[in-house]
Design an enzyme around this catalytic site. Structure first.
Site, PDB file in Angstrom:
ATOM      1  CD  GLU A 135      -2.788   2.064  15.888  1.00 17.97           C
ATOM      2  OE1 GLU A 135      -1.823   1.951  16.672  1.00 17.97           O
ATOM      3  OE2 GLU A 135      -2.679   2.526  14.731  1.00 17.97           O
ATOM      4  CG  HIS A 171      -1.224  -1.792  15.200  1.00 17.96           C
ATOM      5  ND1 HIS A 171      -2.546  -1.914  15.557  1.00 17.96           N
ATOM      6  CD2 HIS A 171      -1.213  -1.613  13.857  1.00 17.96           C
ATOM      7  CE1 HIS A 171      -3.313  -1.819  14.476  1.00 17.96           C
ATOM      8  NE2 HIS A 171      -2.536  -1.630  13.437  1.00 17.96           N
ATOM      9  NE  ARG A 221      -1.843  -1.850   3.568  1.00 17.89           N
ATOM     10  CZ  ARG A 221      -2.219  -2.103   4.816  1.00 17.89           C
ATOM     11  NH1 ARG A 221      -3.443  -1.767   5.205  1.00 17.89           N
ATOM     12  NH2 ARG A 221      -1.403  -2.694   5.668  1.00 17.89           N
ATOM     13  CG  ASP A 253      -1.572  -5.271  12.682  1.00 16.16           C
ATOM     14  OD1 ASP A 253      -0.419  -5.642  12.419  1.00 16.16           O
ATOM     15  OD2 ASP A 253      -2.381  -4.921  11.804  1.00 16.16           O
ATOM     16  CE1 TYR A 289      -4.942   1.686  10.848  1.00 16.01           C
ATOM     17  CE2 TYR A 289      -3.967   1.395   8.677  1.00 16.01           C
ATOM     18  CZ  TYR A 289      -5.083   1.549   9.475  1.00 16.01           C
ATOM     19  OH  TYR A 289      -6.329   1.562   8.908  1.00 16.01           O
ATOM     20  CE  LYS A 338       1.211  -2.709   9.335  1.00 18.95           C
ATOM     21  NZ  LYS A 338       0.100  -3.047  10.260  1.00 18.95           N
TER      22      LYS A 338
END
Length: 371
Positions: free
Chosen positions: A118, A96, A15, A270, A94, A75
């Site tokens: 998130e 995590h 992505r 994740d 993101y 990410k």
């Protein structure tokens, strides 16, 4: 604001953080966007597409990090990126954090501003930047579960929907949120015998109303889960506690009681995973087997369908990225509670309680930093 869009370097991550249409909106608003050469290739977005939209193309990831005030990614940064991140640089992606202590400590050390997709949360408790990827992952979970049920992959050799005269596979979905709902919808559409477990009775009532007749609802407890897993073919782990580690709902000692070739798909990986035996895998090597139970635990499932995923993600992230660029991160987070809840680390301070609790780190309320 100067915005940087680097190429994702996490293994098998295809992505990209911003589409050419997103770049156009940013440049129309007066911002400067730098995109690393080749960042969008896997999503069929080419350097010339970005240039036509007003972006400037830079040859290396180092160049992008060096010039940008805000980095927009998909990410979390991985180790080669840690030292590229500058003090006071805003990272919008993101993270995590609660599942990765080295990343958390690296971002503290770099004194970056880390705003996590998130944990952006609206007043009605929805997670608008997690929802689109949860929808993709939930639907993919059933695709992968059905595939790995095949004997070719050492699965039980069961067709998910069965055929006339032969019963369908039994699918257990643990968690009735976005991921679980999408997984159940896909499994039901293929004709499987589906059960969704969730602790929220109101949510189960809603699902019971909207799902087809081959979907049942159930409140989980340890005894019920232990008995249920003995007779299912696919288990989807879809439990989320925003910003915190996922609870371990399938324990190691349950595996020997399951049927040989059962498939477990842990979409919560994740956040550390909701199966005790889960460990992150990649699309290049997605599964492993313990006690004849197949584990699919890819940490970036939507990366396998980057075109769909990138469009879905950037539809959601662009309005928030625009607020951050237009107002600066501090004012934007003061004005927008959802964005404020996305702040996890600010210039070395952990400002999200779930992250501080995961690693016993000092916690500073975000309001104290944004005074």
């Amino acid at each position: 604001m100067i915005i940087g869009v680097p190429k994702e370097i996490k293994p098998a991550e295809n992505r990209v953080g911003m589409t050419p249409s997103g770049v156009l909106e940013m440049t129309k608003a007066g911002h400067t966007v730098y995109v690393q050469s080749g960042a969008g290739l896997s999503t069929d977005f080419y350097d010339e597409d970005y240039e036509k939209a007003g972006a400037k193309i830079l040859p290396t990831i180092e160049d992008v990090y060096a010039i940008a005030e805000m980095i927009v990614k998909v990410k979390e940064p991985i180790e080669p990126e840690y030292k590229l991140i500058k003090e006071n640089q805003l990272l919008f992606t993101y993270f995590h954090f609660a599942s990765c202590e080295p990343l958390t400590k690296a971002m503290i050390e770099q004194k970056a501003i880390c705003l996590s997709y998130e944990t952006v949360e609206t007043p009605d408790r929805k997670l608008p930047l997690l929802i689109p990827m949860s929808e993709v992952a939930g639907r993919m979970a059933i695709q992968e579960g059905a595939k790995y049920l095949e004997r070719t992959y050492r699965g039980r050799g069961v067709l998910l929907g069965g055929v006339p005269g032969v019963p369908p596979a039994k699918v257990l979905v643990i968690g009735g949120g976005v991921v679980g709902t999408q997984a159940a919808k896909m499994a039901a559409g293929l004709g499987a015998d589906v059960t969704i477990m969730d602790l929220n009775i109101d949510r189960l009532r809603y699902l019971d109303d909207v799902m087809p007749a081959n979907v049942k609802t159930m409140v989980p407890n340890e005894m019920r889960v232990r008995e249920f897993v003995k007779d299912v073919d696919v288990i989807i782990g879809a439990v989320l506690i925003p910003g915190a580690k996922a609870p371990k709902l399938i324990t190691r000692d349950m595996l020997p009681t399951m049927k040989q070739g059962t498939v477990m798909v842990d979409v919560a990986i994740d956040q550390g995973g909701c199966f005790e035996t889960s460990k992150p895998t990649t699309h290049d090597d997605p599964t492993y087997i313990i006690d004849d139970v197949i584990h699919y635990t890819v940490a970036n499932m939507p990366g396998a369908v980057p075109f769909t995923s990138t469009l879905a993600l950037t539809n959601a992230t662009l309005p928030y990225a625009m607020q951050l660029a237009n107002k600066g991160w501090e004012q934007a987070c003061k004005d927008n509670l959802a964005l404020r809840l996305g702040l996890n680390i600010i210039k070395g301070d952990v400002v999200y309680k779930g992250v501080s609790e995961a690693f016993d780190l000092p916690y500073v309320p975000v309001e104290d930093v944004l005074k």
